[in-house]
Design an enzyme around this catalytic site. Structure first.
Site, PDB file in Angstrom:
ATOM      1  N   GLU A  47       0.861  -1.177   0.000  1.00  9.04           N
ATOM      2  CA  GLU A  47       0.000   0.000   0.000  1.00  9.04           C
ATOM      3  C   GLU A  47       0.902   1.233   0.000  1.00  9.04           C
ATOM      4  OE1 GLU A  47      -3.333   2.080   2.909  1.00  9.04           O
ATOM      5  OE2 GLU A  47      -2.818  -0.026   3.222  1.00  9.04           O
ATOM      6  N   ASP A  58      -5.214   9.543   9.446  1.00  9.63           N
ATOM      7  CA  ASP A  58      -3.848   9.192   9.824  1.00  9.63           C
ATOM      8  C   ASP A  58      -3.391   9.892  11.084  1.00  9.63           C
ATOM      9  OD1 ASP A  58      -3.234   7.382   7.716  1.00  9.63           O
ATOM     10  OD2 ASP A  58      -3.240   9.082   6.352  1.00  9.63           O
TER      11      ASP A  58
END
Length: 254
Positions: A47, A58
């Site tokens: 990824e 995040d």
């Protein structure tokens, strides 16, 4: 370009647990070498983040990696250029602003031209995914979708029906980042997904150590590990450090 779902299903049928490390495109000058290194160390897919200035899912580590990439002047095409020729399927992870700005068709075709196999657009909900999914399907890009611990059964069913490549089981609520344990929701989330699909199920968000990866793989088909790898790259460990860490994950889940 590699076929993400076909490749992951084939590995699963051989009894292999799936290992998907994450790194941020453009975060260091040698990030593409780190990509090659984690593939050589045993990744089944990788990824790769396309940096965005407001990465809402995040935590601090990946936010810092995105910031460094942006400060270096990284744009989406730079990331795609670094991915080209990868030996395993690559899934890009980014946010919808970038896709919208490029245009659905242009983005999907750009990913395909670079040899990318799949995409995760974390802030694009199932209710609004249609226009992107049409172009992604036409370009041969698998749209990987996430199931959270809070997702109700009817929503899980809709997500699994639309998902391609694999289903990303979110281990815990909150942003990405290293954790001391995998939490208590993993088995429940995986079971909920398995009741809807036989697609590969990989668990991510908070999985940080070889021991945690092995624990996750007792119930899931595979694991996604991001912040723990990205932190090592931010600290300057480079491709060799990335390979060593991913190799330890591979050994643990095997």
């Amino acid at each position: 370009m590699p076929d993400l779902e076909k490749d992951l299903r084939a590995q699963r049928e051989r009894g292999r647990k799936l290992l998907i490390p994450y790194l941020m495109g453009g975060m260091t000058e040698d990030w593409a070498q780190s990509l090659a290194a984690v593939v050589a160390a045993g990744a089944d897919a990788v990824e790769v983040g396309i940096p965005f200035s407001d990465p809402m899912m995040d935590g601090p580590v990946i936010q810092e990696a995105a910031l460094r990439a942006l400060v270096r002047g990284t744009v989406p095409q730079d990331v795609l250029d670094g991915i080209a020729g990868a030996a395993v399927p690559v899934v890009v992870m980014t946010y919808y602003n970038i896709v919208f700005r490029a245009g659905h068709k242009r983005m999907a075709r750009s990913l395909a031209a670079a040899g990318v196999s799949g995409a995760i657009i974390v802030d694009l909900p199932i209710e609004e995914i249609g226009p992107w999914a049409v172009e992604a399907d036409a370009a041969g890009i698998d749209t990987v979708l996430l199931v959270a611990p809070s997702s109700p059964p009817d929503r899980v069913q809709r997500i699994c029906a639309r998902a391609r490549g694999f289903v990303y089981a979110v281990a815990r609520m909150g942003v990405t980042g290293e954790r001391g344990d995998i939490g208590t929701d993993v088995a429940k989330v995986v079971e909920r997904i398995r009741s809807c699909t036989d697609m590969p199920v990989c668990v991510g968000v908070g999985v940080s150590t070889p021991a945690q990866a092995a624990e996750v793989c007792q119930v899931a088909d595979g694991v996604v590990v991001g912040s723990a790898l990205v932190r090592r790259l931010l600290e300057g460990e480079g491709p060799d450090g990335a390979a060593a860490f991913v190799g330890s994950l591979r050994e643990a889940i095997d």
